[in-house]
Design an enzyme around this catalytic site. Structure first.
Site, PDB file in Angstrom:
ATOM      1  N   SER A 703      46.092  35.432  38.929  1.00 59.76           N
ATOM      2  CA  SER A 703      47.280  35.113  38.138  1.00 59.76           C
ATOM      3  C   SER A 703      47.712  33.658  38.248  1.00 59.76           C
ATOM      4  O   SER A 703      48.573  33.221  37.497  1.00 59.76           O
ATOM      5  CB  SER A 703      48.444  36.003  38.593  1.00 59.76           C
ATOM      6  N   ASP A 831      51.499  46.606  46.139  1.00 60.52           N
ATOM      7  CA  ASP A 831      50.308  45.777  46.375  1.00 60.52           C
ATOM      8  C   ASP A 831      50.272  45.317  47.829  1.00 60.52           C
ATOM      9  O   ASP A 831      50.089  44.144  48.128  1.00 60.52           O
ATOM     10  CB  ASP A 831      50.305  44.576  45.420  1.00 60.52           C
TER      11      ASP A 831
END
Length: 1021
Positions: A703, A831
């Site tokens: 990302s 996560d």
């Protein structure tokens, strides 16, 4: 005789009464001591209260830490920062004379402690900086004697109740930095006629409202008004001038509009005014009557016009901060004669004219920042006249002349930044050697002279590109031990590059391009472990490229183009993970190494006639082969032509993409960013944006990148900035969801959750700014390939010892437990992995990176990592077939981390393409000893039973069926049983018993997780 008898009777009565009072006093003191000891036991004996021990001596408890008495009775309990982790008990109010209670800066959970209603004499209550949740009670006015009330920096939510306005005795009310998500009772608060201090700041979820005019008409005794970042809308009323007692005013970071009311500067007692980061426009009022002003901060608005001449009459003014506005005109000369001035920040405006020559002559000036204006003339000669100056930042102006010679004698100076001006002459010799000097930035000027033979031992950055420095690079450069950045490109340097330059072990960036350097490249032997960027292009360097360059472990950019280098390209060069490589325009010969034979380096070898490539997409000249037939040659020729066309198209596409990236990067330094703070920040938007340089990158992912950005060059402080790229503009709904989630995380305060300081948003990317963690992430310490050379400055491949691993496990579990069980509503990370467990300088663990990058993906878009949120190896099995998110997916991921800690393996490191969790289960299924699965680097260090126990706990957490996994509260309980009594007989007994517990045999056809978990549940701990 009668008189004598009467007198004796009176004496007897007085003596009896005195003895009775004394007995009562002793009884009271005994009772109070009992209450305090009971309180200590209730709070599990905090270490700081070790002094609280029973004593038969009357009043001895009055000398205990945090206890104050009046007349032998406890009236004050000041227990701030005592590491209290439990609630306030009801018996606390058995201290019947208690008037002051301070429980701030602890870890107290739960709702507002209504038990304190029974403290009938309580006048002072401070429970700030804890973990209280829920609403403030609607009957809070039952504590009718309160004069000081602070619940700041907690997780209180909902409305602020109107009952607050019925606490008629209040002098100080602190409600800042909570999670109130409704309204606040402005009219009721305005009825608190005795109120002197009011703090509502950093309640970013409050419903937007106008500045309460009633405050300005009723709160006549108000001396301090702090309303930063609480969704104030509209204009600041002119009636604010009615607050004649006001000393401190802060309305910063609110979406205010209109002009600054002129009445603010008529408040004769006002000493500090902060209205930065609002949306104010117009000019600063010219009429100044507030002669007590010490601080003026109106930065980051849209203010126009000139700096008022009246500011030059503020004899007590210490700090003038007007940066990030649109101010124009000249700087009033009278500012230079203010006797108390220490901090001047006027950068990023449109100011012109010359700088007042008296700056520094009459005041103890410390910081002087006037960069990014249109100033002309010279720098004031006496900036350091009083010897207090720490920094001069005057870059991006039109300044001329020389640097003041006096700067060379300014012993406290930390930074000089005057880049992008028209300054000239030689740099004062003493400037280089000032002991505290850390940063010298002189780029894009006309400075001349030689590089210094000696520099300050603390100098870390020398940036002098695009000047006229000449002469040789001194051989003494090897003594510049703390230098991290040397940028001397585009100068007139000559001679060879001394081999001593490779002794700079901390060097990260070396730019010597566009000079007249000659000779061969120095050999790199065992240093330059931190060098990531090396540019020596556009010189007259000759000889071969040393193969030792391949030993540089973190080198990502290498440019040796436009020189006279010859010979073969070292084959070892292909082992480097270079993002930029340019060896074009040299005299290199031979074959391009196979690892570099790909399109990523398609323009890296141009204009080297002697080079050939096995891949014709790299060079038109292919390496010869005797066995090649003529037909095959013709086919290859056709292939080469097609490849050339393809390469040309690729170059066009790459250039277009690069142009887009360049334009996006240029937008970073514009005014298109929105900053959302979650704490009081001591850095600016510009500090962050100017630090997003390639040499500051410390990590990257799908990302975006993570940068280590310095925010205080003078003290060496840094923050971590995660940049999340976005290829398109977010729709309004997705933008709101992202910011809502960020705001939640920004309000979390826990010792084991990394602090999210602020968020910055633009159309092309998001920036998340966190506290910087010195020891990076857990995965870098467990993964032998990534393990950094740290630990007290030592070197070598040093693994984490077991006590440190257990400490990390407990810390991470505490952070997750808080998120799951103490937050309202609970927060699920989604996560959890070892790369998201960050470690501070003491190896305290902090949870980080709450998967915010994934929120930028619209439904239907493809995630670059996985269609299922999470990371391979850590993803719970149910995530693949259900969208329901529960806390048990975090428990599974944490179990994988426990297995990593015990085995030293990575989460995706199992045999035969299995994950670590699957591998661990198969290891047990095959009846192999657990000891064989443990990390052999530390297995023989005397902690075998503890490692086995943690391995088993990891097994329990990674059950296939989420219902059989324990909660994080259960997991934390077990880990703390082992760590709290570390090394004690109790701990050893518990671990030995757990490690020795038999494991049942499992059929290979069974689901091992379910079978194991039926016998190894948390109930058996």
């Amino acid at each position: 005789m009668e008189g004598v008898t009467s007198w004796a009777h009176s004496v007897y009565i007085l003596l009896f009464f005195s003895l009775f009072l004394h007995a009562q006093s002793q009884q009271l003191q005994s009772n109070e001591q009992t209450v305090l000891l009971r309180l200590k036991q209730y709070w599990n004996n905090p270490p700081l209260l070790v002094q609280w021990t029973a004593s038969s001596s009357p009043g001895s408890h009055c000398s205990w830490l945090g206890v104050n008495c009046t007349g032998g009775s406890v009236t004050e309990l000041v227990l701030s920062n005592m590491n209290i982790n439990d609630t306030a008990p009801s018996f606390l109010c058995d201290l019947g004379n208690l008037t002051k209670l301070d429980l701030s800066h602890n870890n107290i959970p739960g709702g507002f402690p209504k038990a304190l209603y029974n403290c009938s004499k309580l006048q002072y209550l401070d429970i700030s900086q804890n973990y209280f949740v829920g609403p403030i009670p609607s009957d809070i006015d039952r504590m009718s004697n309160l004069q000081y009330f602070s619940v700041a920096a907690n997780n209180f939510s909902f409305d602020i109740p109107p009952a607050i306005g019925r606490l008629s005795q209040l002098r100080s009310l602190y409600l800042y930095q909570c999670q109130f998500n409704g309204t606040y009772p402005a009219e009721e608060i305005a009825n608190l006629s005795n109120l002197m201090e009011l703090a509502l700041a950093y309640n970013t979820k409050l419903i937007p409202s106008a500045f309460p005019v009633s405050f300005t008409t009723k709160l006549k005794k108000l001396t301090s008004l702090w309303m930063t970042d609480m969704n104030l809308m509209g204009q600041i009323p002119e009636s604010i001038g009615n607050l004649e007692s006001l000393h401190f005013l802060d309305l910063s970071r609110n979406p205010l509009t209109g002009k600054i009311p002129s009445s603010i500067f008529t408040l004769k007692n006002l000493s500090s005014i902060y209205i930065f980061g609002a949306n104010l426009s117009g000019e600063i009022p010219q009429k100044i009557e507030s002669l007590e002003l010490e601080v003026i901060d109106l930065s980051a608005n849209k203010l126009t016009g000139s700096i008022p001449e009246g500011f030059g009459e503020l004899k007590k003014l210490k700090s003038l901060v007007l940066m990030f506005n649109q101010l124009s005109g000249t700087i009033p000369e009278s500012l230079g004669r203010l006797p108390a001035l220490t901090d001047v920040r006027l950068f990023s405006n449109n100011l012109s004219g010359v700088l007042p020559p008296d700056f520094g002559l009459f005041s103890p000036l410390e910081g002087f920042e006037v960069n990014k204006n249109q100033l002309t003339g010279t720098l004031p000669e006496n900036l350091c006249f009083n010897g207090k100056l720490l920094g001069v930042v005057a870059s991006d102006n039109n300044l001329t002349g020389k640097l003041p010679e006096s700067l060379g004698n300014c012993s406290g100076l930390l930074i000089v930044s005057v880049s992008n001006n028209r300054l000239s002459g030689k740099v004062p010799g003493g400037l280089w050697t000032l002991f505290n000097m850390s940063i010298v930035q002189l780029e894009n000027n006309g400075f001349s002279g030689d590089l210094p033979d000696r520099i300050s031992p603390n100098l870390s950055r020398i940036e002098i590109s695009s000047n006229q420095f000449s002469g040789n690079i001194p051989e003494s450069i090897g003594s510049w031990k703390n230098l991290k950045v040397l940028d001397a490109s585009n100068n007139l340097l000559s001679g060879s590059i001394p081999g001593e330059i490779t002794d700079l072990a901390l060097l990260e960036t070396l730019l010597l391009d566009q000079n007249n350097l000659s000779g061969s490249l120095p050999e790199v032997i065992n240093s330059w472990d931190h060098l990531s960027m090396l540019n020596l292009s556009n010189n007259r360097l000759s000889g071969q490229i040393p193969g030792s360059i391949s030993l540089l472990p973190v080198l990502t950019q290498l440019d040796l183009s436009k020189n006279q280098l010859s010979g073969n390209i070292p084959s070892q060069l292909g082992t480097l993970k270079l993002t930029v490589l340019n060896l074009s325009s040299n005299q290199l010969t031979g074959r391009i190494p196979d690892e570099l034979n790909n399109l990523a380096y398609s323009s890296s070898f141009l204009d080297n006639p002697g080079l050939c490539a096995s891949n014709p997409e790299i060079l038109l000249k292919a390496c010869s082969s005797q066995s090649r037939s003529s037909s095959k040659s013709s086919k290859n020729l056709l292939f080469i032509i097609l490849a050339a066309v393809f390469a040309s198209l690729t170059v066009v596409v790459v250039c277009a993409y690069a142009l887009k990236i360049y334009r996006d990067s240029r937008r970073d330094i514009g005014y298109t960013w929105k900053l959302t703070p979650f704490l009081k920040l001591d850095f600016t938007e510009s500090d962050i944006l100017t630090g997003l340089m390639e040499q500051n990158v410390v990590g990257s992912g799908g990302s975006g990148k993570v940068y280590k950005v310095p925010i205080d060059h003078w003290q060496g402080r840094c923050v971590a900035v995660k940049r999340i790229f976005n290829s398109r503009k977010l729709d309004h709904k997705l933008e709101k969801e992202f910011l809502a989630e960020v705001r939640i995380l920004g309000k979390i305060r826990h010792a084991n959750i990394v602090k999210l300081l602020c968020c910055m948003s633009s159309e092309s990317s998001k920036l998340l700014v966190y506290e910087y963690m010195e020891n990076r992430s857990l995965d870098q310490w467990l993964n032998r390939k990534k393990r950094p050379l740290l630990l007290s400055g030592g070197s070598g491949d040093v693994p984490l010892d077991w006590p440190t691993r257990l400490k990390i496990a407990v810390g991470a579990a505490q952070g997750l437990c808080y998120m799951h069980h103490d937050c309202v509503p609970p927060i699920i990370h989604r996560d959890v992995k070892s790369s998201n467990i960050l470690l501070d300088s003491e190896f305290n663990a902090k949870i980080a990176d709450f998967g915010l990058a994934r929120m930028l993906i619209k439904p239907g878009d493809i995630d670059t990592v996985s269609a299922v949120a999470g990371t391979f190896g850590y993803i719970a099995p149910e995530s693949a077939h259900t969208r329901r998110v529960t806390a048990k997916i975090d428990v599974f991921s944490f179990g994988v981390i426990l297995l990593e800690l015990a085995t030293g393996r990575e989460a995706n490191d199992g045999d035969e393409e299995m994950s670590l969790a699957e591998w661990a289960w198969h290891h047990l299924q095959e009846d192999r000893p657990i000891a064989d699965a443990l990390d052999d680097e530390i297995r023989e260090a005397g902690y075998l039973h503890e490692m086995i126990s943690v391995f088993k706990l990891g097994i329990i957490c990674t059950a296939i069926n989420p219902l059989t996994r324990p909660s994080m509260k259960d997991v934390l309980y077990v880990l703390k049983q082992w760590s709290d009594s570390y090394g004690s007989p109790l701990q050893k007994k518990a671990v030995d018993e757990y490690a020795a517990a038999p494991l049942p045999r499992i059929s290979k056809r069974a689901q091992p997780q379910n079978d194991y978990h039926s016998k190894l549940s948390p109930d058996t701990f």
